[in-house]
Design a protein around this motif. Structure first.
Motif, PDB file in Angstrom:
ATOM      1  N   TYR A 181       0.860  -1.183   0.000  1.00  0.00           N
ATOM      2  CA  TYR A 181       0.000   0.000   0.000  1.00  0.00           C
ATOM      3  C   TYR A 181       0.897   1.234   0.000  1.00  0.00           C
ATOM      4  O   TYR A 181       1.752   1.389   0.869  1.00  0.00           O
ATOM      5  CB  TYR A 181      -0.893  -0.004   1.243  1.00  0.00           C
ATOM      6  CG  TYR A 181      -1.921   1.102   1.282  1.00  0.00           C
ATOM      7  CD1 TYR A 181      -3.070   1.046   0.502  1.00  0.00           C
ATOM      8  CD2 TYR A 181      -1.755   2.199   2.130  1.00  0.00           C
ATOM      9  CE1 TYR A 181      -4.026   2.059   0.560  1.00  0.00           C
ATOM     10  CE2 TYR A 181      -2.702   3.206   2.191  1.00  0.00           C
ATOM     11  CZ  TYR A 181      -3.829   3.128   1.409  1.00  0.00           C
ATOM     12  OH  TYR A 181      -4.774   4.135   1.465  1.00  0.00           O
ATOM     13  N   THR A 182       0.710   2.105  -0.998  1.00  0.00           N
ATOM     14  CA  THR A 182       1.572   3.273  -1.164  1.00  0.00           C
ATOM     15  C   THR A 182       0.865   4.546  -0.715  1.00  0.00           C
ATOM     16  O   THR A 182      -0.289   4.786  -1.064  1.00  0.00           O
ATOM     17  CB  THR A 182       2.009   3.419  -2.637  1.00  0.00           C
ATOM     18  OG1 THR A 182       2.733   2.250  -3.018  1.00  0.00           O
ATOM     19  CG2 THR A 182       2.903   4.636  -2.815  1.00  0.00           C
ATOM     20  N   LEU A 183       1.604   5.336   0.053  1.00  0.00           N
ATOM     21  CA  LEU A 183       1.123   6.627   0.555  1.00  0.00           C
ATOM     22  C   LEU A 183       1.997   7.741   0.001  1.00  0.00           C
ATOM     23  O   LEU A 183       3.198   7.566  -0.172  1.00  0.00           O
ATOM     24  CB  LEU A 183       1.185   6.667   2.086  1.00  0.00           C
ATOM     25  CG  LEU A 183       0.346   5.640   2.859  1.00  0.00           C
ATOM     26  CD1 LEU A 183       1.027   5.303   4.171  1.00  0.00           C
ATOM     27  CD2 LEU A 183      -1.052   6.181   3.116  1.00  0.00           C
ATOM     28  N   GLU A 184       1.387   8.882  -0.249  1.00  0.00           N
ATOM     29  CA  GLU A 184       2.142  10.068  -0.655  1.00  0.00           C
ATOM     30  C   GLU A 184       2.070  11.113   0.454  1.00  0.00           C
ATOM     31  O   GLU A 184       0.984  11.450   0.931  1.00  0.00           O
ATOM     32  CB  GLU A 184       1.579  10.655  -1.941  1.00  0.00           C
ATOM     33  CG  GLU A 184       2.363  11.874  -2.410  1.00  0.00           C
ATOM     34  CD  GLU A 184       1.817  12.467  -3.697  1.00  0.00           C
ATOM     35  OE1 GLU A 184       2.447  13.402  -4.226  1.00  0.00           O
ATOM     36  OE2 GLU A 184       0.755  12.003  -4.166  1.00  0.00           O
ATOM     37  N   LYS A 185       3.222  11.600   0.837  1.00  0.00           N
ATOM     38  CA  LYS A 185       3.277  12.614   1.883  1.00  0.00           C
ATOM     39  C   LYS A 185       2.928  13.963   1.281  1.00  0.00           C
ATOM     40  O   LYS A 185       3.622  14.484   0.413  1.00  0.00           O
ATOM     41  CB  LYS A 185       4.673  12.650   2.501  1.00  0.00           C
ATOM     42  CG  LYS A 185       4.778  13.485   3.762  1.00  0.00           C
ATOM     43  CD  LYS A 185       6.171  13.328   4.360  1.00  0.00           C
ATOM     44  CE  LYS A 185       6.274  14.024   5.704  1.00  0.00           C
ATOM     45  NZ  LYS A 185       7.620  13.845   6.299  1.00  0.00           N
ATOM     46  N   THR A 186       1.828  14.563   1.726  1.00  0.00           N
ATOM     47  CA  THR A 186       1.352  15.831   1.163  1.00  0.00           C
ATOM     48  C   THR A 186       1.625  17.018   2.083  1.00  0.00           C
ATOM     49  O   THR A 186       1.532  18.168   1.653  1.00  0.00           O
ATOM     50  CB  THR A 186      -0.159  15.744   0.888  1.00  0.00           C
ATOM     51  OG1 THR A 186      -0.850  15.377   2.101  1.00  0.00           O
ATOM     52  CG2 THR A 186      -0.449  14.682  -0.180  1.00  0.00           C
ATOM     53  N   ALA A 187       1.964  16.751   3.338  1.00  0.00           N
ATOM     54  CA  ALA A 187       2.292  17.785   4.331  1.00  0.00           C
ATOM     55  C   ALA A 187       3.120  17.095   5.410  1.00  0.00           C
ATOM     56  O   ALA A 187       3.212  15.859   5.429  1.00  0.00           O
ATOM     57  CB  ALA A 187       1.025  18.415   4.902  1.00  0.00           C
ATOM     58  N   PRO A 188       3.737  17.855   6.317  1.00  0.00           N
ATOM     59  CA  PRO A 188       4.596  17.221   7.330  1.00  0.00           C
ATOM     60  C   PRO A 188       3.932  16.077   8.091  1.00  0.00           C
ATOM     61  O   PRO A 188       4.608  15.106   8.445  1.00  0.00           O
ATOM     62  CB  PRO A 188       4.938  18.391   8.264  1.00  0.00           C
ATOM     63  CG  PRO A 188       4.918  19.579   7.363  1.00  0.00           C
ATOM     64  CD  PRO A 188       3.812  19.325   6.388  1.00  0.00           C
ATOM     65  N   ARG A 189       2.630  16.169   8.332  1.00  0.00           N
ATOM     66  CA  ARG A 189       1.946  15.081   9.053  1.00  0.00           C
ATOM     67  C   ARG A 189       0.693  14.611   8.332  1.00  0.00           C
ATOM     68  O   ARG A 189      -0.225  14.085   8.950  1.00  0.00           O
ATOM     69  CB  ARG A 189       1.600  15.557  10.472  1.00  0.00           C
ATOM     70  CG  ARG A 189       2.815  15.782  11.353  1.00  0.00           C
ATOM     71  CD  ARG A 189       2.461  16.481  12.656  1.00  0.00           C
ATOM     72  NE  ARG A 189       1.444  15.773  13.393  1.00  0.00           N
ATOM     73  CZ  ARG A 189       0.841  16.263  14.483  1.00  0.00           C
ATOM     74  NH1 ARG A 189       1.166  17.467  14.932  1.00  0.00           N
ATOM     75  NH2 ARG A 189      -0.083  15.569  15.104  1.00  0.00           N
ATOM     76  N   GLN A 190       0.675  14.786   7.011  1.00  0.00           N
ATOM     77  CA  GLN A 190      -0.494  14.412   6.218  1.00  0.00           C
ATOM     78  C   GLN A 190      -0.078  13.471   5.080  1.00  0.00           C
ATOM     79  O   GLN A 190       0.946  13.687   4.431  1.00  0.00           O
ATOM     80  CB  GLN A 190      -1.173  15.653   5.626  1.00  0.00           C
ATOM     81  CG  GLN A 190      -1.594  16.695   6.661  1.00  0.00           C
ATOM     82  CD  GLN A 190      -2.713  16.196   7.572  1.00  0.00           C
ATOM     83  OE1 GLN A 190      -3.605  15.482   7.121  1.00  0.00           O
ATOM     84  NE2 GLN A 190      -2.656  16.583   8.830  1.00  0.00           N
ATOM     85  N   ASN A 203       3.165  11.898  14.755  1.00  0.00           N
ATOM     86  CA  ASN A 203       4.533  12.406  14.818  1.00  0.00           C
ATOM     87  C   ASN A 203       5.022  12.768  13.412  1.00  0.00           C
ATOM     88  O   ASN A 203       4.468  12.335  12.406  1.00  0.00           O
ATOM     89  CB  ASN A 203       5.482  11.380  15.431  1.00  0.00           C
ATOM     90  CG  ASN A 203       5.240  11.185  16.911  1.00  0.00           C
ATOM     91  OD1 ASN A 203       4.957  12.133  17.633  1.00  0.00           O
ATOM     92  ND2 ASN A 203       5.331   9.938  17.373  1.00  0.00           N
ATOM     93  N   TYR A 204       6.086  13.542  13.373  1.00  0.00           N
ATOM     94  CA  TYR A 204       6.724  13.841  12.088  1.00  0.00           C
ATOM     95  C   TYR A 204       7.516  12.604  11.658  1.00  0.00           C
ATOM     96  O   TYR A 204       8.169  11.955  12.475  1.00  0.00           O
ATOM     97  CB  TYR A 204       7.653  15.046  12.206  1.00  0.00           C
ATOM     98  CG  TYR A 204       6.907  16.327  12.489  1.00  0.00           C
ATOM     99  CD1 TYR A 204       6.289  17.018  11.453  1.00  0.00           C
ATOM    100  CD2 TYR A 204       6.797  16.846  13.770  1.00  0.00           C
ATOM    101  CE1 TYR A 204       5.591  18.202  11.680  1.00  0.00           C
ATOM    102  CE2 TYR A 204       6.102  18.021  14.025  1.00  0.00           C
ATOM    103  CZ  TYR A 204       5.499  18.690  12.988  1.00  0.00           C
ATOM    104  OH  TYR A 204       4.800  19.844  13.221  1.00  0.00           O
ATOM    105  N   THR A 205       7.443  12.318  10.377  1.00  0.00           N
ATOM    106  CA  THR A 205       8.083  11.117   9.856  1.00  0.00           C
ATOM    107  C   THR A 205       9.345  11.467   9.086  1.00  0.00           C
ATOM    108  O   THR A 205       9.539  12.598   8.634  1.00  0.00           O
ATOM    109  CB  THR A 205       7.124  10.367   8.914  1.00  0.00           C
ATOM    110  OG1 THR A 205       6.764  11.226   7.831  1.00  0.00           O
ATOM    111  CG2 THR A 205       5.871   9.951   9.654  1.00  0.00           C
TER     112      THR A 205
END
Length: 206
Positions: A181-190, A203-205
């Motif tokens: 499952y692939t996620l795209e980081k759109t904001a520091p915690r989104q 948390n920040y990743t």
């Protein structure tokens, strides 16, 4: 036996030689044939740098194609250029923020376990006194069928990895019942999943 003087002997030899002596015309023809003969062409020089040039061009093509494929949006994160960030995600909690009638993910990343929970309680048929038992059962079956089509299935997975490439993160569960499952980081915690579902994390990743 007839004896010849030297002069007579020379004259006799001269007479014997004349039939074999080429005519002036034949001498000219032989001279032209010798000097106008085609000189052999020099052997072609083998260019040893040609195979090296071809190999270099092929290498450039392979590198270019690989760069294009890696840079494509939505390309798989797994591979040589992906960074394993599983350890840094330990202790992370990811919660679904977008509304969905079928699923509401609550995901906990632990050191040796990935916990995926569906906190969605469907109010469309559960506890609805205005529908019959048969209608409720049919709606429940349809709900389960929709859940079965989801990439991430609720459960506990002791073996998982998270790999990163640029702003893409892929969660991989190996095995027969595994998934990616692939996620795209759109904001520091989104984050936004490959299915359009949005998430926030505690948390920040990396």
């Amino acid at each position: 036996m007839t004896r010849y003087t030297d002069d007579e002997l020379n004259r006799e030899l001269e007479n014997l030689r004349k039939p074999f002596e080429p005519t002036p015309a034949r001498k000219r023809a032989m001279r032209q044939a010798v000097f106008s003969a085609k000189q052999p062409s020099p052997a072609k020089r083998i260019l040893h740098w040609q195979p090296l040039l071809v190999s270099f061009i092929l290498l450039i093509g392979i590198i270019s194609a690989t760069t294009v494929l890696i840079g494509k949006p939505g390309a798989s994160v797994n591979g040589w250029f992906a960074k394993d960030v599983t350890d840094s995600w330990s202790g992370m909690i990811m919660e679904q923020t977008s509304r969905n009638d079928v699923i509401s993910y609550y995901i906990v990343f632990q050191e040796n376990n990935l916990h995926i929970e569906n906190t969605n309680v469907s109010e469309t048929f559960m506890g609805n006194v205005n529908i019959t038992q048969a209608e409720a059962e049919k709606m429940a079956e349809e709900h389960q069928a929709k859940l079965a089509k989801l990439t991430m299935q609720p459960g506990d997975y002791p073996d998982y990895t998270v790999k990163k490439k640029n702003d893409l993160y892929t969660i991989t569960i190996p095995g027969e019942n595994g998934f990616s499952y692939t996620l795209e980081k759109t904001a520091p915690r989104q984050f936004t999943g490959e299915d359009g579902i949005t998430y926030s994390v505690n948390n920040y990743t990396e």
